[in-house]
Write an enzyme that holds these catalytic residues in place. Sequence first.
Site, PDB file in Angstrom:
ATOM      1  N   ASP A  31     -28.931 -40.080 -76.339  1.00 40.15           N
ATOM      2  CA  ASP A  31     -29.529 -38.767 -76.579  1.00 40.15           C
ATOM      3  C   ASP A  31     -30.701 -38.963 -77.518  1.00 40.15           C
ATOM      4  OD1 ASP A  31     -28.334 -35.643 -76.205  1.00 40.15           O
ATOM      5  OD2 ASP A  31     -29.873 -35.933 -77.734  1.00 40.15           O
ATOM      6  N   THR A 125     -28.226 -30.121 -63.153  1.00 39.68           N
ATOM      7  CA  THR A 125     -28.466 -29.156 -62.078  1.00 39.68           C
ATOM      8  C   THR A 125     -29.956 -29.117 -61.769  1.00 39.68           C
ATOM      9  OG1 THR A 125     -26.582 -27.861 -62.824  1.00 39.68           O
ATOM     10  CG2 THR A 125     -28.187 -26.731 -61.413  1.00 39.68           C
ATOM     11  N   PHE A 159     -19.196 -29.167 -61.815  1.00 39.55           N
ATOM     12  CA  PHE A 159     -18.813 -27.759 -61.735  1.00 39.55           C
ATOM     13  C   PHE A 159     -17.959 -27.367 -62.929  1.00 39.55           C
ATOM     14  CE2 PHE A 159     -19.649 -29.467 -57.572  1.00 39.55           C
ATOM     15  CZ  PHE A 159     -20.530 -28.528 -57.039  1.00 39.55           C
ATOM     16  N   GLU A 162     -17.678 -24.353 -69.513  1.00 43.35           N
ATOM     17  CA  GLU A 162     -17.644 -24.528 -70.961  1.00 43.35           C
ATOM     18  C   GLU A 162     -16.281 -24.078 -71.455  1.00 43.35           C
ATOM     19  OE1 GLU A 162     -20.730 -22.804 -73.330  1.00 43.35           O
ATOM     20  OE2 GLU A 162     -22.254 -23.630 -72.010  1.00 43.35           O
ATOM     21  N   GLY A 268     -22.748 -14.301 -68.474  1.00 45.02           N
ATOM     22  CA  GLY A 268     -23.751 -14.873 -69.374  1.00 45.02           C
ATOM     23  C   GLY A 268     -23.606 -16.380 -69.357  1.00 45.02           C
ATOM     24  N   CYS A 271     -25.438 -21.188 -67.527  1.00 41.39           N
ATOM     25  CA  CYS A 271     -25.558 -21.554 -66.108  1.00 41.39           C
ATOM     26  C   CYS A 271     -25.864 -20.399 -65.167  1.00 41.39           C
ATOM     27  CB  CYS A 271     -24.282 -22.246 -65.641  1.00 41.39           C
ATOM     28  SG  CYS A 271     -24.073 -23.842 -66.413  1.00 41.39           S
ATOM     29  N   LYS A 274     -29.318 -18.587 -65.300  1.00 45.77           N
ATOM     30  CA  LYS A 274     -30.368 -19.548 -64.979  1.00 45.77           C
ATOM     31  C   LYS A 274     -30.318 -19.949 -63.497  1.00 45.77           C
ATOM     32  CE  LYS A 274     -29.489 -24.010 -66.321  1.00 45.77           C
ATOM     33  NZ  LYS A 274     -29.723 -25.079 -65.373  1.00 45.77           N
ATOM     34  N   LYS A 331     -18.172 -15.876 -73.434  1.00 54.22           N
ATOM     35  CA  LYS A 331     -16.799 -15.798 -72.931  1.00 54.22           C
ATOM     36  C   LYS A 331     -15.915 -16.417 -74.007  1.00 54.22           C
ATOM     37  CE  LYS A 331     -16.639 -20.247 -70.647  1.00 54.22           C
ATOM     38  NZ  LYS A 331     -16.261 -21.008 -69.463  1.00 54.22           N
ATOM     39  N   ARG A 338     -25.531 -18.205 -75.667  1.00 53.46           N
ATOM     40  CA  ARG A 338     -26.685 -18.098 -74.781  1.00 53.46           C
ATOM     41  C   ARG A 338     -26.430 -17.049 -73.691  1.00 53.46           C
ATOM     42  NH1 ARG A 338     -27.596 -24.272 -73.275  1.00 53.46           N
ATOM     43  NH2 ARG A 338     -25.381 -24.311 -73.777  1.00 53.46           N
TER      44      ARG A 338
HETATM   45  C1  UDX Z   1     -20.048 -21.785 -64.938  1.00 56.41           C
HETATM   46  C2  UDX Z   1     -19.324 -22.294 -63.682  1.00 56.41           C
HETATM   47  O1  UDX Z   1     -18.021 -21.733 -63.612  1.00 56.41           O
HETATM   48  C3  UDX Z   1     -19.257 -23.806 -63.676  1.00 56.41           C
HETATM   49  O2  UDX Z   1     -18.671 -24.233 -62.461  1.00 56.41           O
HETATM   50  C4  UDX Z   1     -20.665 -24.364 -63.808  1.00 56.41           C
HETATM   51  O3  UDX Z   1     -20.661 -25.745 -63.833  1.00 56.41           O
HETATM   52  C5  UDX Z   1     -21.333 -23.815 -65.055  1.00 56.41           C
HETATM   53  O4  UDX Z   1     -21.326 -22.395 -65.019  1.00 56.41           O
HETATM   54  P1  UDX Z   1     -19.445 -21.366 -67.492  1.00 56.41           P
HETATM   55  O5  UDX Z   1     -20.856 -20.858 -67.644  1.00 56.41           O
HETATM   56  O6  UDX Z   1     -18.915 -22.271 -68.525  1.00 56.41           O
HETATM   57  O7  UDX Z   1     -19.273 -22.101 -66.085  1.00 56.41           O
HETATM   58  O8  UDX Z   1     -18.503 -20.079 -67.496  1.00 56.41           O
HETATM   59  P2  UDX Z   1     -17.574 -19.286 -66.476  1.00 56.41           P
HETATM   60  O9  UDX Z   1     -16.174 -19.425 -66.925  1.00 56.41           O
HETATM   61  O10 UDX Z   1     -17.864 -19.607 -65.085  1.00 56.41           O
HETATM   62  O11 UDX Z   1     -18.047 -17.789 -66.790  1.00 56.41           O
HETATM   63  C6  UDX Z   1     -19.401 -17.396 -66.609  1.00 56.41           C
HETATM   64  C7  UDX Z   1     -19.594 -15.959 -67.028  1.00 56.41           C
HETATM   65  O12 UDX Z   1     -18.990 -15.081 -66.103  1.00 56.41           O
HETATM   66  C8  UDX Z   1     -18.993 -15.595 -68.380  1.00 56.41           C
HETATM   67  O13 UDX Z   1     -19.892 -14.753 -69.072  1.00 56.41           O
HETATM   68  C9  UDX Z   1     -17.740 -14.873 -68.020  1.00 56.41           C
HETATM   69  O14 UDX Z   1     -17.313 -13.967 -69.014  1.00 56.41           O
HETATM   70  C10 UDX Z   1     -18.161 -14.165 -66.759  1.00 56.41           C
HETATM   71  N1  UDX Z   1     -17.029 -13.830 -65.877  1.00 56.41           N
HETATM   72  C11 UDX Z   1     -16.284 -14.804 -65.318  1.00 56.41           C
HETATM   73  C12 UDX Z   1     -16.738 -12.487 -65.612  1.00 56.41           C
HETATM   74  O15 UDX Z   1     -17.405 -11.575 -66.107  1.00 56.41           O
HETATM   75  N2  UDX Z   1     -15.703 -12.213 -64.764  1.00 56.41           N
HETATM   76  C13 UDX Z   1     -14.942 -13.170 -64.179  1.00 56.41           C
HETATM   77  O16 UDX Z   1     -14.022 -12.826 -63.426  1.00 56.41           O
HETATM   78  C14 UDX Z   1     -15.235 -14.515 -64.473  1.00 56.41           C
END
Ligand code: UDX
Length: 443
Positions: A31, A125, A159, A162, A268, A271, A274, A331, A338
């Site tokens: 890094d 990605t 996939f 976080e 939010g 990922c 974006k 979450k 972010r």
């Molecule tokens: C996501 C993808 O799941 C993952 O596969 C990819 O590699 C990166 O992006 P992440 O951003 O860590 O992962 O969070 P994730 O658990 O998917 O939730 C994304 C957002 O959706 C959060 O803000 C979460 O609160 C929201 N969400 C998720 C909902 O509002 N409702 C749901 O039922 C599920």
Amino acid sequence: LRNIGVVGLGNVGLCTALCFANKGNKVTGIDLSTERISTIQNGKSPFYERNLTEYLNTAISQGNFSCSSNYASLLNMDFIFITVGTPNLVNGSTDLSQVRSASKSIAKVIGRSREFPVVVVVKSTVTPRTTRKIVKPILERYSKMKMGVNFGLCANPEFLREGNAIEDTLHPDKVVIGFDDERSGKELAAFYESFYGSDSKIILTNTETAELIKYANNVFLATKISYINTIARICEKLRGSDVKKVAQAIGLDSRIGPKFLEAGPGYGGSCFPKDVKALITFAANLGVSTELFHAVENVNAEQVEHVVSMVSRLLRRVKGKKISILGLSFKADTDDVRESPAIKVIERLLSLNAKITVYDPKAMKRAREVLGDSIFYSPSSREALMDSELCIIMTEWKEFTELKPTDFIAVMKRPTILDTRRIYDPWDFQGKTKFAGIGLELE
Ligand code: UDX
């Protein structure tokens, strides 16, 4: 067991590196931030991620993981994974500058390395065709070697979520490998088969399909969320209906599935927002209609306004009112703020001159970097609720789910709860406090 280099020690890079290391591979992380490197070398994680510190310290003590800012330590690797960041540019397209510079630095090292072939693996990605049209020429030019002859190249999106990144890396639903030369594809597939066992689901395809799969996957999940958030708004206008029941029922249809049907303040994180934007830009450039993806994005943006309008209805006048916000991260189980809907709702309420007090178990520090002293930071949820007229649940942290109506009643000035994550049973609050939730009819 292999020698593996991982370039870019963010959430994806560090978790991937440590999972490989904990199964006995020799992993070298790179890094450019020396501060990040020394934090990691001291056995500390630069961000909060469940089990990461344990994995880090085990890997260091077993001598399977080391890291530095010097690309020269990538000499003689079997695989070099690129896991640098790919943020969005203002026009919505993907900023590939880190991928380019990492590729260039890697090329110079593999050019000097004697044992071939090393397989370079693009895990970041990236928009379809990046591996073939951008990474490959850079690697060939600066290494003065030929892909498919002297080194290999694959696209291998991840996939992982976080907060669940270690678990997701160890038990992925699938492994996607895109390759343009067969030898690289076979090499990487063999590595993953030995890592995950022979019953792992490996999808072999070309590099652009692999790159597209990542976007198609994430945007589909974002679509599910905007879909259920739209149904939630219908429920709010339909006396007695509840989006949770609707989600539970439709989720039992095996064609739909129960996951990602939780209505809330919108998606939010680093990922989904974006990736939806990037796919819109990419599809539009190909002349493909992006109506559906725009709708997903619009519904998500409206969801923040929707929460603010619920606040206005509950409080009538927002100006000067003390509002407590429980949860700041996008979450639960992460300190990442972010694109967090909590931050957006706070900014909107501040513009309406509310007095905001917040509490989050992990994300206070990172929220302060964004919001500064415009709000009050409380050391506990109890203190955040003190004398407040409205509590908004913005993140579904486990410790908030354990709060009882009496916890609110005891300290709030006028106990009103707005549960945007639907973590409470509204019936528990019936007749005790004013209660509203996403996907529930307002009192
Ligand atoms: C996501 C993808 O799941 C993952 O596969 C990819 O590699 C990166 O992006 P992440 O951003 O860590 O992962 O969070 P994730 O658990 O998917 O939730 C994304 C957002 O959706 C959060 O803000 C979460 O609160 C929201 N969400 C998720 C909902 O509002 N409702 C749901 O039922 C599920």
